[in-house]
Design a protein around this motif. Structure first.
Motif, PDB file in Angstrom:
ATOM      1  N   VAL A 103      41.962  43.730  37.810  1.00  0.00           N
ATOM      2  CA  VAL A 103      41.056  44.852  37.576  1.00  0.00           C
ATOM      3  C   VAL A 103      41.876  46.027  37.051  1.00  0.00           C
ATOM      4  O   VAL A 103      42.846  46.451  37.699  1.00  0.00           O
ATOM      5  CB  VAL A 103      40.320  45.274  38.864  1.00  0.00           C
ATOM      6  N   VAL A 104      41.516  46.526  35.881  1.00  0.00           N
ATOM      7  CA  VAL A 104      42.234  47.642  35.265  1.00  0.00           C
ATOM      8  C   VAL A 104      41.283  48.828  35.137  1.00  0.00           C
ATOM      9  O   VAL A 104      40.256  48.734  34.467  1.00  0.00           O
ATOM     10  CB  VAL A 104      42.781  47.268  33.865  1.00  0.00           C
ATOM     11  N   MET A 105      41.618  49.930  35.790  1.00  0.00           N
ATOM     12  CA  MET A 105      40.818  51.148  35.689  1.00  0.00           C
ATOM     13  C   MET A 105      41.512  52.111  34.734  1.00  0.00           C
ATOM     14  O   MET A 105      42.737  52.289  34.792  1.00  0.00           O
ATOM     15  CB  MET A 105      40.659  51.804  37.063  1.00  0.00           C
ATOM     16  N   LEU A 106      40.725  52.737  33.853  1.00  0.00           N
ATOM     17  CA  LEU A 106      41.285  53.643  32.842  1.00  0.00           C
ATOM     18  C   LEU A 106      40.463  54.925  32.766  1.00  0.00           C
ATOM     19  O   LEU A 106      39.247  54.902  32.955  1.00  0.00           O
ATOM     20  CB  LEU A 106      41.297  52.965  31.471  1.00  0.00           C
ATOM     21  N   ASP A 107      41.134  56.032  32.477  1.00  0.00           N
ATOM     22  CA  ASP A 107      40.458  57.320  32.405  1.00  0.00           C
ATOM     23  C   ASP A 107      41.126  58.165  31.320  1.00  0.00           C
ATOM     24  O   ASP A 107      42.359  58.332  31.322  1.00  0.00           O
ATOM     25  CB  ASP A 107      40.547  58.024  33.768  1.00  0.00           C
ATOM     26  N   VAL A 108      40.323  58.678  30.396  1.00  0.00           N
ATOM     27  CA  VAL A 108      40.854  59.487  29.298  1.00  0.00           C
ATOM     28  C   VAL A 108      41.270  60.858  29.834  1.00  0.00           C
ATOM     29  O   VAL A 108      40.503  61.523  30.538  1.00  0.00           O
ATOM     30  CB  VAL A 108      39.804  59.649  28.180  1.00  0.00           C
ATOM     31  N   PHE A 165      36.738  54.003  31.902  1.00  0.00           N
ATOM     32  CA  PHE A 165      36.670  52.648  31.390  1.00  0.00           C
ATOM     33  C   PHE A 165      37.233  51.693  32.441  1.00  0.00           C
ATOM     34  O   PHE A 165      37.995  52.092  33.315  1.00  0.00           O
ATOM     35  CB  PHE A 165      37.496  52.500  30.109  1.00  0.00           C
ATOM     36  N   VAL A 166      36.857  50.424  32.320  1.00  0.00           N
ATOM     37  CA  VAL A 166      37.438  49.399  33.184  1.00  0.00           C
ATOM     38  C   VAL A 166      37.542  48.111  32.379  1.00  0.00           C
ATOM     39  O   VAL A 166      36.709  47.840  31.517  1.00  0.00           O
ATOM     40  CB  VAL A 166      36.592  49.186  34.470  1.00  0.00           C
ATOM     41  N   GLY A 210      45.499  52.272  35.931  1.00  0.00           N
ATOM     42  CA  GLY A 210      45.952  51.650  37.169  1.00  0.00           C
ATOM     43  C   GLY A 210      45.324  50.278  37.281  1.00  0.00           C
ATOM     44  O   GLY A 210      44.224  50.046  36.774  1.00  0.00           O
ATOM     45  N   TYR A 211      46.030  49.356  37.911  1.00  0.00           N
ATOM     46  CA  TYR A 211      45.474  48.002  38.017  1.00  0.00           C
ATOM     47  C   TYR A 211      45.817  47.371  39.359  1.00  0.00           C
ATOM     48  O   TYR A 211      46.734  47.807  40.057  1.00  0.00           O
ATOM     49  CB  TYR A 211      45.963  47.118  36.863  1.00  0.00           C
ATOM     50  N   ALA A 212      45.072  46.335  39.687  1.00  0.00           N
ATOM     51  CA  ALA A 212      45.319  45.550  40.900  1.00  0.00           C
ATOM     52  C   ALA A 212      45.093  44.082  40.566  1.00  0.00           C
ATOM     53  O   ALA A 212      44.098  43.738  39.910  1.00  0.00           O
ATOM     54  CB  ALA A 212      44.397  45.988  42.027  1.00  0.00           C
TER      55      ALA A 212
END
Length: 202
Positions: A74-79, A123-124, A161-163
């Protein structure tokens, strides 16, 4: 005489039935296409043409319901800095930034998964790969960001960030998502600390 008439009537009846059946099949296919198209539209973010929060929720349900978490990442992304861009340059520039982020994310992550826009600057990506491939993907992603430049906005920064499920075999999907989110916010804090920007204003 009568036999010939009966045969003609029978053949005509079969022909009519075949035509009705063909029309019904065609209509069913058309309705199915319309339904599928409506579903696709409902799950697509208009600005980026990525799947949206609804599409993400559906995918999560599918993963959990079918026990597909073995190689899940799972990859979380934020601009970073979207609010500042919107406030100082305008929302057209903000849209350009979001579309730029979406392009960089899609190019890097979609070969091994699916990427979603789940909020304004959020985004994810849900990936299915090992850590060696992930390292290559992250390198591609960083290069995409580094080389991106728009007409109104010249730079792009995205916190990530990812897990990985392999690191937490007993974790639920929600726990993986939370850990990825925490890692992303840690990365965002480091960005603001190193850049000297005021996070509250962005």
């Amino acid at each position: 005489g009568i036999v010939t008439v009966c045969v003609i009537i029978f053949v005509f009846g079969v022909f009519i039935m075949a035509m009705v059946f063909a029309f019904w099949i065609s209509r069913e296919k058309s309705v199915t296409r319309e339904i599928e198209n409506s579903k696709k539209i409902a799950m697509t973010d208009k600005l980026t043409e990525m799947e949206n929060r609804r599409g993400y929720d559906n995918k999560v349900f599918h993963i959990v319901d079918n026990n597909l978490m073995n190689n899940l990442i799972v990859v979380m992304l934020d601009v970073n800095g979207l609010k500042t861009i919107n406030d100082t340059i305008g929302h057209d520039a903000g849209d350009e930034l979001i579309k730029g982020a979406a392009g960089c994310i899609k190019e890097a992550f979609t070969p091994v998964g699916t990427a979603y826009r789940i909020g304004g600057d959020e985004f994810v990506a849900l990936l299915n790969c090992d850590k060696i491939i992930l390292a290559d993907i992250l390198e591609t992603f960083r290069n995409n960001i580094k080389n991106w430049s728009g007409d109104k906005v010249k730079e792009l920064s995205i916190s990530l960030g990812y897990a990985c499920a392999v690191d937490y075999p007993d974790a639920s999907f929600d726990e993986l998502e939370r850990m990825a989110d925490e890692a992303m916010y840690k990365n965002k804090s480091e960005y603001y600390r190193s850049s000297g920007r005021n996070r509250r204003r962005e």
